[in-house]
Every structure is written in structure tokens, then in C-alpha cells.
Design an enzyme around this catalytic site. Structure first.
Site, PDB file in Angstrom:
ATOM      1  N   LEU A  43      11.139  90.094  37.924  1.00 51.04           N
ATOM      2  CA  LEU A  43      12.353  90.867  38.151  1.00 51.04           C
ATOM      3  C   LEU A  43      13.396  90.064  38.914  1.00 51.04           C
ATOM      4  CD1 LEU A  43      10.845  94.337  39.156  1.00 51.04           C
ATOM      5  CD2 LEU A  43      11.845  93.691  36.965  1.00 51.04           C
ATOM      6  N   GLY A  46      13.816  84.525  45.119  1.00 44.33           N
ATOM      7  CA  GLY A  46      14.701  83.874  46.069  1.00 44.33           C
ATOM      8  C   GLY A  46      13.961  82.785  46.806  1.00 44.33           C
ATOM      9  N   PHE A  48      12.185  82.978  49.467  1.00 37.10           N
ATOM     10  CA  PHE A  48      10.932  83.345  50.114  1.00 37.10           C
ATOM     11  C   PHE A  48       9.880  83.891  49.154  1.00 37.10           C
ATOM     12  CE2 PHE A  48      14.040  83.658  53.580  1.00 37.10           C
ATOM     13  CZ  PHE A  48      13.450  82.801  54.486  1.00 37.10           C
ATOM     14  N   GLY A  49      10.238  84.244  47.964  1.00 34.22           N
ATOM     15  CA  GLY A  49       9.220  84.794  47.081  1.00 34.22           C
ATOM     16  C   GLY A  49       9.788  85.281  45.765  1.00 34.22           C
ATOM     17  N   LYS A  67       5.519  92.043  44.907  1.00 34.44           N
ATOM     18  CA  LYS A  67       6.222  90.921  45.522  1.00 34.44           C
ATOM     19  C   LYS A  67       5.200  89.868  45.930  1.00 34.44           C
ATOM     20  CE  LYS A  67      10.399  93.077  47.347  1.00 34.44           C
ATOM     21  NZ  LYS A  67      11.262  93.225  48.545  1.00 34.44           N
ATOM     22  N   ASP A 165      20.339  94.602  56.234  1.00 30.93           N
ATOM     23  CA  ASP A 165      20.875  94.056  54.979  1.00 30.93           C
ATOM     24  C   ASP A 165      21.370  95.183  54.064  1.00 30.93           C
ATOM     25  OD1 ASP A 165      21.655  91.986  53.348  1.00 30.93           O
ATOM     26  OD2 ASP A 165      19.711  91.778  52.358  1.00 30.93           O
TER      27      ASP A 165
END
Length: 653
Positions: A43, A46, A48-49, A67, A165
Site C-alpha cells: 500500500l 517510507g 521506516f517501513g 506494517k 502529524d
């Protein structure tokens, strides 16, 4: 069932079923994470994962989000920080997931040296997508967003968590109940003590949305989330990206943000006052808690007239008439105002009737990462399965009834321009910028073979009604005829002086029609390859051609902004249809032969009566140029796609 390689460094992670090791990187494949989660497709990702769409085998294949922590960072401290943030996200979801508008945490575990987090899938559109597709938010819509998000933030802050965020991309309007859901707690921070309010650690957030204390001082407070909420509302009201303003002016832009905003005449100044307090640069001058904002909102709503106009909740409702004064101090004016009230109510009733008579509904499918160039229905599918080809180099198969992706076909090395499904519903063909044509098994998604021979982009493909013959058109100015079952070229047809942009086959399987950049349409004998006639009349590239089910009519779409209808057997022009404001990219006949649908660079979808050329529907939900159009086999549904990377499903009256 395809297997997805979970090695973050694998360049071709999709593998066919039945093998144990990745064909690309050699890593052992994991059929089911934790013996229950089947990875379907990526999907996003970035630094970090990565995030995947998955099915939970223990819950009757219920869709969920997985994730994977796979940080692309150097150094032990950066890795430690990434791991800490990932673990904190799991803790936040476990803590907050009981709220119905925050995703629920299903699992958190380690497998093969990678950390995984499994959470609830929220189906819907982000407010960023909604802004792109439906235009600027009205004041009423902003009041609704504020009210709903503040109640979610109140719950979050009461649990001593700061999101850090908040932005349109992290707010989803859930498809089922249309409620807003706050997602992505990957950088949320726990506040355990009062001292922690002044030292939350890392500078993190999204430029433009995060306040100065968060980005420069590494601090975050409840007021920091409220600043981000104010910026989100500003973005939705103006469509101006705050990160661009931040890049040009730093945080100076918030001192004169009103200059970018043109309130409609009916809007009170009260919303501006609320946003001004949310957007104060200095933390202490802002609202300090959600309760303070809610109190102001309550006072504002009590002072606003109860009759305040609210446009119908349809994609194009972003403007409204000015308000009518409902009461004045002077008794002599009361009678006049009553008359104005009467006229206002009559006008509002009239607008409602017009909207009702012209209503239409649509839903949006997302999943492609590039422009969607082509669409094709499977006429043999009870659920009206749909295929789409995209600039992301993939072909996707969708279930239109459930709006869910069935599978992704990967193999092309460049943009996919064209797709076609065989009449028996067993085979799908795709043409690509990589100069090849691929033939796939529609039921399994496995590639059967690749056809080579064209020396330039393959723009269009068509399959004969008997399923035996494939025809392709290319930028190399040729048309090729193939034996679809054997994967062999039968002949090459030449004659156009420009790129061949579209090909179609008549229902009797005897005739090929082609449209070209040379502004002509050519009709060919399929069995011999001989040219029957050349049709001229368009003043621009002929982007698409279509033949009616009865084989009597031919339609063409052109860069000259027109659609032309011709007699197929004589080439005589019947009529020219005008109404689009830019290049017409694609057309389709309805199954009953009574209508033509078209799409254009003017971002609209239009449906025309074939016998009169009258436009009976104009659909304007796309936010960019529209490239593809298709009727469902029953004619009740129209599907369009284009540069905005979405597929839209329109329910026809």
C-alpha cells in the site's frame, strides 16, 4: 494465490504460488505471517517501513493492514529510534483503538528479524483525496470537520497522547458511515508526566502542518495538535499546500493566512476567528485544549442563524448564496424580511428539486500508483469484474460490486496503455510502452506469453468476438494481427502515416477500424489486411474508435474536441457531437446502442444520445484529465479513469 516476498530489498517481490523461494532475491517465502496473515499487495512505504494490504485467514479472509518495520537508515542510533517509534505506534493503537474513529490494533509481533504491526483496514478516501476530487470545502463542511475531529482529539489527549502529524492525508472519511477516522499514529507521543509536556524528544511531523515548537524545539503539546488541525482546515478551504508556504516564508505565513482565503459572502467572520486562534505562531496564544475550542464552537453555533444555507452533499457543492437577514431591530423592516424569507425558501426548494432531478452517484476506487490509461469489463463475470492498465506498469483486476482489488498483474517494464478481455472471460491482454503485448490467464493472473514485434509503444489492443484473433495498434504506425491461442503473428498492416492510437473489431469479426495521429480513420478487412476505405474529417489526432454492437455505427474521438458518428459500411458522416472543452480521449457505445459515453482532458465524463447528439449527463468528479471509459455489460454502470490515478464508478439512472 500469489506470494509476496517480504525482503525489503527485493526488486521483484511478487511470486507465483507453489514455489518456496523468491525468484528474484532467493529469500525463503512466507505463505502466511504468523500462520494467519496473507500479504496481498503493498500500500505504501517510507524511510521506516512498508505497509501492505493483507487477509486474515482466521477471520474468514477479512482485510487488514500489515506494517513491517524495515528502516532504510544508517547507524545504530537511527535504527534504535525507528524501532522505538514503531513500538510506540503499536502501544498507541492498543491504547486508543477502542475509539470507533481510530484504527484497532489486531497484533504486534516479530518474525524473521522484522517487526510487524497488524491493524484495522479503513476503507474510504482521505480528506486530501476528497479535496482533489470535489474541490474547496465550504464553511459548513469545515465546521463539520472541526466538530468531528475535535471529539476524536479530546479522546486522544485525555489518554495523554499527542498525535503530532495531523493533516488531510491522515484523516479518512470512512466509506460505510461517512465518519472521519484519524490514522497513522506512527509519530504519536505519550505524555506520562507534566515535565514530559515540555520535552517530547525528537523534531518530527510534516512541514507546514507541524507548529514551530514541534519542528524547532522538539516539543509538543495538545496545542500543537490544534495548530495542525487549524492548518488542515486552511488547506481544505484554500487548496494551498501549507508546506509550500512554509518553504517560502517559514512560520511567517500564519500571521497573514487570511490573505489566502476568500470567504464566501454567506460565511460569518466567526470561523475566521476560530482558525486565527488555532493558527497562532506562539503556543501560549493558541487554544490550550480541545475543550476550549469546543466551547467556542458551541458559542459560535448558538450565535449563527439556524437557517444557515447548507449545499447538498454532492461533489460540486462548494458555493452558496448569501444569507438573507431574518430579523432586524426596526419593526418596519420585519415584513420585508418575512417576504425575503419566503423567497429564500422557495429558491432553496427550487435548488433542491433541480439537484434531485439531476442527481447521480459515484464511488471511487484507488490503488494504482500512476495514471490509469485503459479499462475493460469481463462480460462473463456475474460481478462485472474490471481490468485496468496504468503508468505504474501493472494491470489490476477489480470486483466492481465490492470495490475491491482481486489481483495485480506485474511483468511489464513500462507504462500499460491498453487492456482487453476475451469474450469467454478467460484471457486478458495488455499493451505497453515497453513495446510488448502480454497475454495472461485472467483467473490465475499468470502470464501465458509475451508477444514481441512492434518497434514502438503498443497503444491499443482488441480481441475478436470468437476469441481467436488479437489486433494491436502501435506508435510504429502499424497494426498487427495475431493468433491469440498460439501467440503467433499472422500479418502486419501498414497504411497510416502517423502513430496508430486505437483499434476496434466489428461484431461479425470481419472488419478492423483504426484511428491515428495522421487525423484519419481507416477500415480494413481483418482476414486479408486490405484497406477498405479511409475516412477523413477530424482536424486533430483520432484518439479512439468504437463500433456499435449491431455493427452499423462507428464513432471516433479526437483532439479537435469532437466526437463523430459514421456509417461503418459507407464511411458517411452522420453527425458531429460537440460539447467537450478539450481533447476527447476515449469513447464507448452503450450495450443497447442508444448512447455514447466520452471522456476528455476537460476532466469530465459525458453521456450522449446517439440519435440526437444531445448530452444527457455530465459527470465532473475527476480532478485531472480522463483517459478511459467503459460501460458495464448490463449498461447500468459507467466506469472512467485517468490522470488522477483513480477509477470512478457512476451509477446511471
Amino acid at each position: 494465490m500469489m506470494k509476496y516476498c517480504l525482503n525489503p530489498n527485493c526488486h521483484k517481490p511478487l511470486n507465483p504460488d507453489g514455489i518456496k523461494f523468491c525468484q528474484s532475491c532467493g529469500i525463503k517465502l512466507i505463505p502466511l505471517l504468523r500462520n494467519r496473515y496473507h500479504i496481498l499487495q503493498p500500500l505504501g512505504g517510507g524511510g521506516f517501513g512498508r505497509t501492505f494490504l493483507a487477509e486474515d485467514e482466521d477471520k474468514l479472509k477479512e482485510a487488514c493492514v500489515v506494517k513491517q518495520l524495515a528502516p532504510q537508515v544508517q547507524g545504530s542510533s537511527a535504527l534504535l529510534k525507528a524501532t522505538e517509534l514503531f513500538q510506540e505506534e503499536a502501544r498507541r493503537l492498543q491504547q486508543l483503538g477502542e475509539h470507533p474513529q481510530i484504527p484497532t490494533l489486531y497484533a504486534y509481533f516479530e518474525q524473521d528479524n522484522y517487526l510487524y504491526l497488524v491493524q484495522q483496514l479503513i476503507v474510504g478516501q482521505t480528506l486530501g483525496q476528497e479535496l482533489q476530487q470535489q474541490g474547496l470545502f465550504s464553511e459548513d463542511k469545515i465546521w463539520d470537520v472541526l466538530s468531528e475531529l475535535l471529539t476524536i482529539l479530546k479522546f486522544v489527549h485525555e489518554h495523554q497522547v499527542i498525535h503530532r502529524d495531523i493533516k488531510p492525508e491522515n484523516i479518512i472519511r470512512r466509506q460505510g458511515d461517512r465518519k472521519l477516522v484519524l490514522i497513522d499514529f506512527g509519530v504519536a507521543k505519550q505524555l506520562t508526566t507534566n515535565s514530559a509536556l515540555h520535552n517530547t524528544g525528537t523534531s518530527i511531523g510534516s512541514y507546514g502542518y507541524a507548529p514551530i515548537e514541534q519542528m524547532k524545539l522538539c516539543r509538543a503539546y495538545p496545542a500543537s495538535d490544534l495548530f495542525s488541525l487549524g492548518v488542515t482546515c486552511f488547506h481544505l478551504l484554500t487548496k494551498i499546500n501549507p508546506s509550500e508556504l512554509w518553504a517560502e516564508e517559514g512560520y511567517g505565513w500564519v500571521t497573514h493566512w487570511q490573505e489566502y482565503l476568500k470567504f464566501p459572502a454567506f460565511a460569518s467572520i466567526k470561523l475566521e476567528k476560530v482558525l486565527s486562534k488555532l493558527l497562532q505562531k506562539n503556543t501560549e496564544e493558541r487554544y490550550q485544549s480541545v475543550d476550549e475550542v469546543l466551547l467556542d464552537l458551541q458559542q459560535k453555533s448558538q450565535s449563527l442563524p439556524s437557517h444557515r444555507y447548507k449545499p447538498p452533499s454532492v461533489p460540486f457543492a462548494n458555493a452558496a448564496p448569501p444569507p438573507v437577514p431574518f430579523a432586524t431591530v426596526a419593526p418596519s423592516k420585519i415584513q420585508i424580511n418575512r417576504r425575503l424569507i419566503m423567497w429564500f425558501l422557495l429558491a432553496l426548494f427550487g435548488l433542491s428539486v433541480v439537484w434531485y432531478l439531476n442527481r447521480y452517484t459515484y464511488t471511487t476506487i484507488t490503488g494504482h500508483l500512476g495514471d490509469v490509461n485503459s479499462l475493460a469489463f469481463n462480460s462473463q463475470s456475474l460481478s462485472n469484474n474490471l481490468a485496468s492498465g496504468s503508468d505504474d506498469k501493472t494491470v489490476k483486476i477489480w470486483n466492481i460490486q465490492s470495490r475491491k482489488e482481486i489481483r495485480t498483474l506485474s511483468g511489464h517494464s513500462d507504462w500499460v496503455y491498453a487492456v482487453a478481455i476475451s469474450p469467454d472471460g478467460k484471457t486478458i491482454v495488455s499493451g505497453s510502452k515497453d513495446k510488448t503485448i502480454k497475454v495472461w490467464n485472467l483467473n490465475t493472473g499468470k502470464e501465458i506469453y509475451t508477444l514481441t514485434g512492434h518497434t514502438d509503444y503498443v497503444n491499443s489492443v482488441a480481441i475478436s468476438p470468437d476469441g481467436q484473433t488479437l489486433v494491436s495498434g502501435s506508435y510504429d504506425k502499424t497494426i498487427k494481427v495475431w493468433n491469440l491461442k498460439l501467440g503467433q503473428e499472422i500479418r502486419t498492416i501498414t497504411g497510416h502515416s502517423g502513430a496508430v492510437l486505437s483499434v476496434a473489431i466489428s461484431q461479425d469479426g470481419k472488419t478492423i477500424v483504426s484511428g491515428s495521429k495522421d487525423k484519419t480513420i481507416k477500415v480494413w478487412n481483418l482476414n486479408t489486411g486490405n484497406e477498405i476505405r479511409t475516412i477523413t474529417g477530424h482536424l486533430g489526432d483520432v484518439n479512439d474508435v468504437a463500433i456499435s454492437q449491431d455493427g452499423q455505427m462507428l464513432a471516433s474521438a479526437s483532439d479537435d474536441k469532437t466526437i463523430k458518428v459514421w456509417k461503418l459500411d459507407t464511411g458517411m458522416e452522420i453527425r458531429t457531437i460537440t460539447g467537450h472543452l478539450a481533447d476527447v480521449n476515449a469513447i464507448a457505445f452503450s450495450p443497447n446502442g442508444e448512447y455514447i459515453a466520452s471522456v476528455s482532458d476537460d476532466k469530465t465524463v459525458k453521456v450522449w444520445k446517439l440519435d440526437t447528439g444531445e448530452a444527457i449527463h455530465t459527470f465532473d468528479g475527476h480532478s485531472a484529465e480522463v483517459y478511459a471509459i467503459a460501460f458495464s455489460p448490463d449498461g447500468r454502470t459507467l466506469v472512467s479513469a485517468g490522470k488522477d490515478k483513480t477509477i470512478k464508478i457512476w451509477q446511471l439512472p
